[in-house]
Scaffold this motif. Structure first.
Motif, PDB file in Angstrom:
ATOM      1  N   GLU A 163      -5.578 -69.630 -44.593  1.00 10.07           N
ATOM      2  CA  GLU A 163      -5.337 -68.080 -44.658  1.00 10.07           C
ATOM      3  C   GLU A 163      -6.571 -67.467 -43.844  1.00 10.07           C
ATOM      4  OE1 GLU A 163      -3.385 -66.176 -45.892  1.00 10.07           O
ATOM      5  OE2 GLU A 163      -2.102 -67.400 -46.618  1.00 10.07           O
ATOM      6  N   LYS A 210      -5.938 -65.071 -40.572  1.00  6.38           N
ATOM      7  CA  LYS A 210      -6.457 -63.760 -40.142  1.00  6.38           C
ATOM      8  C   LYS A 210      -6.989 -63.860 -38.908  1.00  6.38           C
ATOM      9  CE  LYS A 210      -9.464 -60.335 -42.127  1.00  6.38           C
ATOM     10  NZ  LYS A 210      -9.999 -59.970 -40.662  1.00  6.38           N
ATOM     11  N   ASP A 232      -5.865 -61.003 -35.651  1.00  7.62           N
ATOM     12  CA  ASP A 232      -7.270 -60.654 -35.276  1.00  7.62           C
ATOM     13  C   ASP A 232      -7.437 -60.772 -33.761  1.00  7.62           C
ATOM     14  OD1 ASP A 232      -7.595 -59.410 -37.652  1.00  7.62           O
ATOM     15  OD2 ASP A 232      -9.543 -60.771 -38.115  1.00  7.62           O
TER      16      ASP A 232
END
Length: 473
Positions: free
Chosen positions: A440, A444, A448
Motif C-alpha cells: 500500500e 501510494k 504520487d
C-alpha cells in the motif's frame, strides 16, 4: 542551440511483443497528451493494438509497413512474439532490421519528418537509423532499472566464467548497487547462447551496445521505487538523460481494452470478483508468453485446490505443438470457467482492472516487469515464480522491497503442492499484514509519482522538452 516547440513530430517504433508494445503505447498516449505529433510504426496484424489511441488522439498516426519476409519462420503471417513457434525469437528479432530501408524512404519523402525516434530496447539498429537520419534516438525500456543495469553490464563488460560446465557458477555484478548476483542458469538466455559460441547471437551484442550509445533512455519505472539503480544507470551511461516515467498505465476507462482485449469476459470477471470480501482472492497469471508443462499445471492446480482459497487463474491457450509436447493442458478436473472457489480463464484478461479490484489479496506471478509494476501500482503483494529473462532480477527487487514471497523459480521447477498450498493460504491471511502494508505504501508512492508535480510527471515533461528539440547540442 536547442529549439523547443509544441507539436514536434516523433517516430515511435515498438517491438511486437505484448510486454514491450503495451507500455510503449501507454507512453505514446502520455506524449500525445503533451501535444506532440506522433507516428507509430506498426505491421498490419498489429494495427488493432492502436485502435484506442487512434480514436482518441488525432495527433497520432500509424505508419503501416509490411512485416519483412521470413521464410525461415513458419507459420507464415506471424507478426507478434506471442505467436512464434518455439526457438524463433532470434530470427524474428533479426528480421525486424529489414524495416530499416523502408523507414528511410518514408522519412525522406515526408514533408515534415520526425525530429526524434523513440524505440524499444530490442531494436538497437534504430540507433544507426537515427544517426543516418541525423536525429536523436531514445531507447525505451519496458524492463525496470535493476534488470536493465544487469543486462547493460553483461553486454558491456562480458563477464568470464571460471568453469563453463557449471550452470550454478555465480556471476556477480559488484558495480551495481547491492551487488546483485545470479547463478549462470539465471543469466539472460540470449547472452548464454552468445557465450556458448553461436555466432548468430552477435547481433544482440551489437544491438545492446547501440542501446548504450543512444542519446537518451526512457524507463517504465519511478524514482521512489528504483532510485539507486536509476542513479547507477546515469553513472554507467555517462550522462543524465535518463527518464523514469512510470508506472505507465492506461486510463481507467481503457483498462479492459488494453492489449486488444474485448468482449464480455471482463464483465463476467468483475461480477465474479464482486461476490467476495476484500483481500480474499488470489490472482494467478504467468503473462502472455509462458506456457507451463502439464506436470507444472497439475501441481499448481493441486496446490491451489489444497490451499482452500478462492483464486482467479488466467493461462495462455496452448498451441497444437504445445499439447503434443505435454505443455499447457489444464487438468481435467479443473475445467475453464467458474467452479466452487475458482474462475479459470484461457487467454488474455484485463490484468490492470483485476489487480485493482478490492477482492484481490495476492498475485502469483512470473515477475514480468509489467506484472510487477501493475501489482505495485494496485498495492497487491506478490507470490513470485520467475521463469527467465529479466524476471529473476525483478523477483530480487520484489524481495528487496519486501513486497512478496518467493514461491518457485525456473521454467523447469515443479512446485510441491503442499508447500504451495501453505504459502498461498498464508498470502491471504497476511494480505493486511506487513507485505500488504508495504504494498500500500509503494502503491501510494506510484500514484504520487504520476500526479501533477510527481517525479514521473516531471520526468515526462522534461522528456517532451528534449524530444521537441531539433538539435542535440
Amino acid at each position: 542551440m536547442a529549439i523547443s516547440e509544441a507539436g514536434a513530430h516523433i517516430l515511435i517504433i515498438p517491438y511486437p511483443a505484448q510486454g514491450h508494445m503495451i507500455p510503449l503505447l501507454d507512453l505514446t498516449r502520455q506524449l500525445a497528451l503533451r501535444n506532440l505529433t506522433i507516428t507509430i510504426l506498426v505491421t498490419p496484424k498489429n494495427l488493432h493494438y492502436l485502435n484506442q489511441l487512434l480514436i482518441k488522439h488525432p495527433s497520432i498516426q500509424p505508419l503501416v509497413l509490411p512485416f519483412p519476409a521470413m521464410a525461415a519462420l513458419p507459420p507464415a503471417g506471424v507478426e507478434n512474439v506471442r505467436d512464434l513457434p518455439p526457438g524463433s525469437f532470434r530470427l524474428f528479432t533479426m528480421v525486424l532490421a529489414d524495416l530499416y530501408d523502408p523507414i528511410v524512404k518514408w522519412f525522406q519523402s515526408h514533408s515534415s519528418p520526425p525530429v526524434a525516434v523513440v524505440s524499444d530496447i530490442f531494436l538497437g539498429w534504430t540507433n544507426r537509423l537515427a544517426n543516418e537520419l541525423k536525429i536523436p534516438r531514445y531507447v525505451f525500456s519496458p524492463s525496470g532499472a535493476l534488470a536493465l543495469s544487469v543486462v547493460y553490464n553483461l553486454w558491456n563488460n562480458m563477464p568470464r566464467r571460471n568453469d563453463p560446465t557449471d550452470k550454478n557458477e555465480v556471476i556477480e555484478f559488484c558495480d551495481i548497487p547491492n551487488c546483485p548476483s545470479f547463478p549462470w542458469w539465471k543469466i539472460s538466455p540470449v547472452f548464454r547462447s552468445y557465450v556458448a559460441g553461436d555466432p548468430q547471437y552477435e547481433v544482440f551484442k551489437d544491438s545492446f551496445r547501440e542501446d548504450i550509445a543512444s542519446w537518451g533512455l526512457v524507463i517504465n519505472s519511478f524514482t521512489e521505487l528504483e532510485r539507486i539503480y536509476l542513479d547507477y544507470l546515469k553513472e554507467f551511461l555517462g550522462h543524465d538523460r535518463v527518464w523514469a516515467v512510470g508506472p505507465l498505465l492506461p486510463p481507467r476507462e481503457e483498462q479492459v481494452k488494453r492489449g486488444g482485449f474485448s468482449g464480455n469476459l471482463a464483465n463476467e470477471i468483475e461480477l465474479w470478483l464482486d461476490q467476495f470480501e476484500a483481500g480474499t482472492v488470489v490472482y494467478v497469471c504467468f503473462g502472455s508468453q509462458v506456457v507451463l508443462s502439464n506436470k507444472q499445471m497439475e501441481m499448481l492446480a493441486l496446490g491451489l485446490e489444497k490451499s482452500a482459497v478462492r483464486f482467479l487463474w488466467s493461462y495462455k491457450a496452448p498451441t497444437e505443438e504445445d499439447v503434443l509436447e505435454n505443455y499447457g493442458v489444464m487438468p481435467l478436473r479443473f475445467k475453464d470457467g467458474v467452479g466452487e472457489r475458482r474462475l479459470i480463464v484461457k487467454g488474455w484478461v484485463p490484468q490492470v482492472s483485476i489487480l485493482s479490484h478490492q477482492a484481490i489479496a495476492a498475485f502469483l506471478t512470473h515477475c514480468g516487469w509489467n506484472s510487477v509494476l501493475e501489482s505495485i501500482a494496485a498495492g497487491v503483494p506478490m507470490l513470485t515464480w520467475p521463469m527467465g529473462a529479466d524476471q529473476f532480477a525483478n523477483a530480487d527487487l520484489v524481495d528487496e522491497l519486501k513486497l512478496g514471497t518467493r514461491l518457485c523459480e525456473g521454467e523447469e521447477m515443479v512446485p510441491d503442492p503442499d508447500e504451495l498450498a501453505r504459502v498461498v493460504a498464508q498470502s491471504v491471511t497476511d494480505s493486511r499484514g506487513g507485505k500488504g502494508v508495504r504494498a500500500e505504501e509503494l502503491s501510494k508512492a506510484s500514484v504520487d509519482s504520476i500526479a501533477q508535480g510527481g517525479s514521473s510527471c516531471k520526468a515526462l515533461n522534461c522528456l517532451v522538452d528534449f524530444l521537441s528539440r531539433r538539435e542535440t547540442s
